[in-house]
Each structure stands twice: as C-alpha cells, then as structure tokens.
Design an enzyme around this catalytic site. Sequence first.
Site, PDB file in Angstrom:
ATOM      1  N   HIS A  87      -6.185  -1.613  -5.456  1.00 46.45           N
ATOM      2  CA  HIS A  87      -6.644  -0.385  -4.795  1.00 46.45           C
ATOM      3  C   HIS A  87      -6.073  -0.300  -3.386  1.00 46.45           C
ATOM      4  CE1 HIS A  87      -9.033   3.064  -3.766  1.00 46.45           C
ATOM      5  NE2 HIS A  87      -9.555   2.433  -2.729  1.00 46.45           N
ATOM      6  N   SER A  88      -5.495   0.847  -3.051  1.00 50.29           N
ATOM      7  CA  SER A  88      -4.960   1.133  -1.729  1.00 50.29           C
ATOM      8  C   SER A  88      -3.890   0.086  -1.368  1.00 50.29           C
ATOM      9  CB  SER A  88      -6.114   1.195  -0.708  1.00 50.29           C
ATOM     10  OG  SER A  88      -5.720   1.829   0.479  1.00 50.29           O
ATOM     11  N   MET A  89      -4.053  -0.685  -0.307  1.00 49.50           N
ATOM     12  CA  MET A  89      -3.087  -1.738   0.003  1.00 49.50           C
ATOM     13  C   MET A  89      -2.868  -2.637  -1.214  1.00 49.50           C
ATOM     14  SD  MET A  89      -3.374  -4.830   2.854  1.00 49.50           S
ATOM     15  CE  MET A  89      -4.486  -5.893   1.921  1.00 49.50           C
ATOM     16  N   SER A 114      -4.302   2.186  -7.771  1.00 50.95           N
ATOM     17  CA  SER A 114      -5.429   3.052  -7.429  1.00 50.95           C
ATOM     18  C   SER A 114      -5.388   3.467  -5.957  1.00 50.95           C
ATOM     19  CB  SER A 114      -6.731   2.290  -7.719  1.00 50.95           C
ATOM     20  OG  SER A 114      -7.843   2.913  -7.117  1.00 50.95           O
TER      21      SER A 114
END
Length: 245
Positions: A87-89, A114
Amino acid sequence: MTWFRCPETRPWASLRLFCLPHAGGSAVFYRTWAKEVSPAVELHAVQYPGRADRMADALVTDAHQLARLIAGAMAPLMDRPAAIFGHSMGAVLAYEVARLLQERGSAPAHVFASGARPPHDRGDERVADQDDDGVVAEMIKLGGTDAEALRDPELRELVLPYVRNDFALIENYAHRDGTRLAVPVTAIVGDCDPQVTPDQARGWEQVTGGRFALKVLPGGHFYLAEQRPAVIGEIHRALEVPALG
C-alpha cells in the site's frame, strides 16, 4: 530481528501473502487481515527497520536497498507460491521486490499495488523537507491510524524520525530501466484518494507483460481500512483461493 510478522502460521497453506506497509506504517497495519484471509493463505507482514519492535534497527534510506533486503529475507520463504501486496510506499517497494524475485527465478504469483501512482510516474511532492508540523499535517490529511499517534508529543518524538525517513525514501525514489514484470498485477485505489486518481493507477498496466486489473473502491488514501472485506475479496479472486466459509 526477522523482517516478517506472521500472526498465524499455516503449514497447510498453499501460498503466502507478503504485505508491505505505507510510509510511516508498520506490520501491525495488516494484523487483522490474518483472520480474514482464506485458510489457504499464510500472511506475512513486512516490518521495516527503525519502528515498533525494530526501533533499535537502523533506518534504510534508499528504496532500492530496502527492496533488496526484503527480497533477500523472502528467499527462504519462497518454497510455496507467493503474492505481494503493498500500500502506497509499500506498492512501489512490492514492485521492486517482485522484479528482484523474478530476476532470481522465483517470481511472485501476483502483485497488488494499492493506493499508489506507478513507479515511473511518481510526481514531485515533497513532504520530507517540511518541518515537523508540516509532516504531521500531511499524515493527518491522508488519514490512517498513524496520524492519531502524531498528536501525542511523546509519541511524535518516537514516530517522526521514521515517518520522515519513509517520505524521503519514496520521494527520492527513481525508477530504473531493467526487468519488466511478467506476472499479473492488480492496482486498487480509493475513488477519492488525493494522491492517486484511477487514471494514474491504470499506469501500473505498463509495468508488466502479465494480466492487469484495476479495482476502484469507495474512499480516500486509506480506503482499505473501511473496505478491508472488499480488498481481501479481490485478493481471493485474483489468487483463485476459496474465501472463508
């Protein structure tokens, strides 16, 4: 200290799911997932150095180095098919880890990206260069459980160094030409995410020669907190494993 937190070992599981947290996040973000994923899946959440029970371990400042360390730690656990969720990073790190594993002959079965723009389209926002209040404001704007911790001055002193490190790590990341993924990729994004639009998330299709799917769910950057059953359902469908009864 090991790199993974496995809330429930499942020797019978047919595959493993490795989950990579967001900037400022820790393995605890995925703890509840273990009860909700199929019994056919053994969940391993990555614990980055410099936080939670790895507070004494030195922070890693380079995304490519961090991916190499994670991929190396995963090697002994690749005796079963493995999928990676970030997710993200964590999505960008998941991609880099997947590239390394593919190069080494143990490509993951699936990559889930994500809440993130694709690795070749990162934008130029700089949070890491802001003062403490600026970093905290950004965390609160994005939401997520870590944001609340930053309101407490004592916790802030503990948390801010690794939060700032993570923002710098992902903001300094530069995509390098090289191995193109050949594995299926699913991009998942919240429809109100201020960091990535569904059109931007569709750019993940360019990183793989494998099958691609885009899933848009209601919510902001941390849509997956409210939409956890839908996200896990998407993982089950993509991996073709039976859900809980």
